[in-house]
Design a protein around this motif. Structure first.
Motif, PDB file in Angstrom:
ATOM      1  N   ILE A   1      37.442  25.776 137.767  1.00  0.00           N
ATOM      2  CA  ILE A   1      38.739  26.286 137.707  1.00  0.00           C
ATOM      3  C   ILE A   1      39.690  25.973 138.435  1.00  0.00           C
ATOM      4  CG2 ILE A   1      37.583  28.615 136.665  1.00  0.00           C
ATOM      5  CD1 ILE A   1      37.836  29.627 139.361  1.00  0.00           C
ATOM      6  N   THR A   2      39.587  25.463 139.536  1.00  0.00           N
ATOM      7  CA  THR A   2      40.726  25.105 140.355  1.00  0.00           C
ATOM      8  C   THR A   2      40.953  23.236 140.426  1.00  0.00           C
ATOM      9  OG1 THR A   2      39.153  24.437 142.420  1.00  0.00           O
ATOM     10  CG2 THR A   2      40.119  26.677 142.227  1.00  0.00           C
TER      11      THR A   2
ATOM     12  N   ILE B   1      32.353  32.336 146.249  1.00  0.00           N
ATOM     13  CA  ILE B   1      33.743  32.081 146.813  1.00  0.00           C
ATOM     14  C   ILE B   1      34.410  33.238 146.140  1.00  0.00           C
ATOM     15  CG2 ILE B   1      35.650  30.878 147.157  1.00  0.00           C
ATOM     16  CD1 ILE B   1      33.950  28.452 146.416  1.00  0.00           C
ATOM     17  N   THR B   2      35.259  34.016 146.697  1.00  0.00           N
ATOM     18  CA  THR B   2      35.894  35.183 146.473  1.00  0.00           C
ATOM     19  C   THR B   2      37.042  34.616 145.558  1.00  0.00           C
ATOM     20  OG1 THR B   2      37.374  35.420 148.373  1.00  0.00           O
ATOM     21  CG2 THR B   2      35.414  36.372 148.239  1.00  0.00           C
ATOM     22  N   MET B   3      37.289  35.074 144.592  1.00  0.00           N
ATOM     23  CA  MET B   3      38.397  34.804 143.651  1.00  0.00           C
ATOM     24  C   MET B   3      39.653  35.093 144.354  1.00  0.00           C
ATOM     25  SD  MET B   3      37.740  33.448 140.736  1.00  0.00           S
ATOM     26  CE  MET B   3      39.280  33.691 139.983  1.00  0.00           C
ATOM     27  N   ALA B   4      39.749  35.855 145.497  1.00  0.00           N
ATOM     28  CA  ALA B   4      41.120  36.387 146.089  1.00  0.00           C
ATOM     29  C   ALA B   4      41.577  35.061 146.948  1.00  0.00           C
ATOM     30  CB  ALA B   4      40.792  37.655 146.964  1.00  0.00           C
ATOM     31  N   SER B   5      40.370  34.435 147.649  1.00  0.00           N
ATOM     32  CA  SER B   5      40.716  33.474 148.745  1.00  0.00           C
ATOM     33  C   SER B   5      41.003  32.150 147.570  1.00  0.00           C
ATOM     34  CB  SER B   5      39.649  33.141 149.496  1.00  0.00           C
ATOM     35  OG  SER B   5      38.287  32.499 148.634  1.00  0.00           O
ATOM     36  N   LEU B   6      40.583  31.994 146.495  1.00  0.00           N
ATOM     37  CA  LEU B   6      40.844  30.986 145.699  1.00  0.00           C
ATOM     38  C   LEU B   6      42.333  30.995 145.217  1.00  0.00           C
ATOM     39  CD1 LEU B   6      37.817  30.292 143.408  1.00  0.00           C
ATOM     40  CD2 LEU B   6      38.606  28.944 145.179  1.00  0.00           C
ATOM     41  N   ARG B   7      42.980  32.030 144.995  1.00  0.00           N
ATOM     42  CA  ARG B   7      44.258  32.581 144.564  1.00  0.00           C
ATOM     43  C   ARG B   7      44.860  32.362 145.617  1.00  0.00           C
ATOM     44  NH1 ARG B   7      45.055  34.497 139.671  1.00  0.00           N
ATOM     45  NH2 ARG B   7      43.354  35.482 138.641  1.00  0.00           N
TER      46      ARG B   7
ATOM     47  N   ILE C   1      45.568  28.610 146.321  1.00  0.00           N
ATOM     48  CA  ILE C   1      46.453  27.896 145.288  1.00  0.00           C
ATOM     49  C   ILE C   1      48.049  28.325 145.618  1.00  0.00           C
ATOM     50  CG2 ILE C   1      47.082  27.719 143.009  1.00  0.00           C
ATOM     51  CD1 ILE C   1      44.414  26.384 143.812  1.00  0.00           C
ATOM     52  N   GLU C   2      48.062  29.510 145.860  1.00  0.00           N
ATOM     53  CA  GLU C   2      49.694  30.395 146.121  1.00  0.00           C
ATOM     54  C   GLU C   2      50.084  29.547 147.355  1.00  0.00           C
ATOM     55  OE1 GLU C   2      48.947  34.379 146.342  1.00  0.00           O
ATOM     56  OE2 GLU C   2      48.786  34.518 144.057  1.00  0.00           O
ATOM     57  N   LYS C   3      49.373  29.774 148.351  1.00  0.00           N
ATOM     58  CA  LYS C   3      49.795  28.729 149.531  1.00  0.00           C
ATOM     59  C   LYS C   3      50.007  27.355 149.554  1.00  0.00           C
ATOM     60  CE  LYS C   3      47.293  27.243 153.684  1.00  0.00           C
ATOM     61  NZ  LYS C   3      45.921  27.589 154.523  1.00  0.00           N
ATOM     62  N   SER C   4      49.363  26.735 148.671  1.00  0.00           N
ATOM     63  CA  SER C   4      49.705  25.358 148.281  1.00  0.00           C
ATOM     64  C   SER C   4      50.929  25.016 147.572  1.00  0.00           C
ATOM     65  CB  SER C   4      48.286  24.591 147.789  1.00  0.00           C
ATOM     66  OG  SER C   4      47.436  24.775 148.399  1.00  0.00           O
ATOM     67  N   GLN C   5      51.202  26.171 146.882  1.00  0.00           N
ATOM     68  CA  GLN C   5      52.547  25.951 145.898  1.00  0.00           C
ATOM     69  C   GLN C   5      53.690  26.116 146.686  1.00  0.00           C
ATOM     70  OE1 GLN C   5      51.763  29.152 142.934  1.00  0.00           O
ATOM     71  NE2 GLN C   5      50.948  27.696 141.774  1.00  0.00           N
ATOM     72  N   SER C   6      53.713  26.601 147.976  1.00  0.00           N
ATOM     73  CA  SER C   6      55.056  26.972 148.730  1.00  0.00           C
ATOM     74  C   SER C   6      55.285  25.620 149.621  1.00  0.00           C
ATOM     75  CB  SER C   6      54.977  28.082 149.519  1.00  0.00           C
ATOM     76  OG  SER C   6      53.774  28.456 150.154  1.00  0.00           O
TER      77      SER C   6
END
Length: 74
Positions: free
Chosen positions: A32-33, A60-66, A69-74
């Motif tokens: 998924i990632t 792996i928690t879905m929250a940490s995956l999100r 990804i969000e951190k990598s977008q900034s």
């Protein structure tokens, strides 16, 4: 004594809700990632991803995956 079975309309309504898993296994996280298996393990070791160990399973928690990804977008 209250019934343990929810009303039929509640079951019908919740059956249509999109349900996202709380955790996923490593192969699913890779899929998924798009992040490679080795890189996922590096991120886990670095504390970048939250994991839950249940027996021999690493989840792996879905929250940490999100968050990753969000951190990598900034």
């Amino acid at each position: 004594m209250p019934s343990k079975v929810p009303p039929a309309n509640l079951l019908r309504d919740t059956a249509q809700l999109p349900i996202e898993p709380l955790t996923v296994r490593i192969p699913v996280a890779v899929q998924i990632t798009g992040i490679g298996r080795s890189k996922l393990y590096e991120l886990i070791s670095a504390g970048e991803l939250d994991v839950v160990k249940i027996g021999a399973s690493t989840l792996i928690t879905m929250a940490s995956l999100r968050r990753l990804i969000e951190k990598s977008q900034s």
